[in-house]
Scaffold this motif. Structure first.
Motif: not given
Length: 149
Positions: A3, A5, A11, A14, A53, A55-56, A58-60
């Protein structure tokens, strides 16, 4: 699932902590000019730059920034693309790049340009795997690869 974003207040820190080297030293501290923080700052002064950003599940895992000039809206130039060291060598670079291309195509982009350091062999391999071709143009010691969508 990959995803994309936009970089935002949630974010930002991070994304700035992502690194491509195993010792977790950020880009600027490691002597690399284009750390994510510098790229994000650059986008504040150049509205045609779009930091995002990656994400995979929901993990950056990464960051990319593309440039889309108003008078050349059908072309997107990917200026930065990185996957954090912890997530490299897992096939996520390819999945992320595929999602980036899909998203740009949905936005009406017909041509993608990827600017890379000529010494970056993994970036060259990625370009070739997606059938990007070297445009023959070298600008400020960077190679330009292109793909018609």
């Amino acid at each position: 699932m990959i995803r994309i974003k936009a970089v935002d207040a949630e974010n930002l820190l991070d994304v700035c902590q992502l690194t491509t080297n195993q010792d977790s030293i950020g880009g600027a501290a490691a002597g690399h000019f284009y750390c994510n923080a510098v790229s994000i700052a650059e986008a504040k002064y150049y509205p045609e730059m779009h930091p995002n950003a990656i994400y995979h599940n929901n993990l950056l895992i990464g960051f990319f920034m593309y440039q889309r000039l108003e008078n050349q809206a059908e072309t997107a130039t990917i200026r930065r693309f990185m996957i954090d060291d912890r997530f490299q060598q897992k096939g996520l670079e390819e999945k992320a790049f595929e999602q980036i291309l899909r998203g740009l195509k949905i936005q009406g982009v017909k041509k993608v340009v990827l600017v890379i350091d000529p010494a970056n062999e993994s970036a060259k391999k990625l370009c070739l795997s997606f059938r990007l071709h070297l445009s023959g143009e070298i600008h400020q010691a960077e190679c330009r690869y292109e793909l018609e969508l």
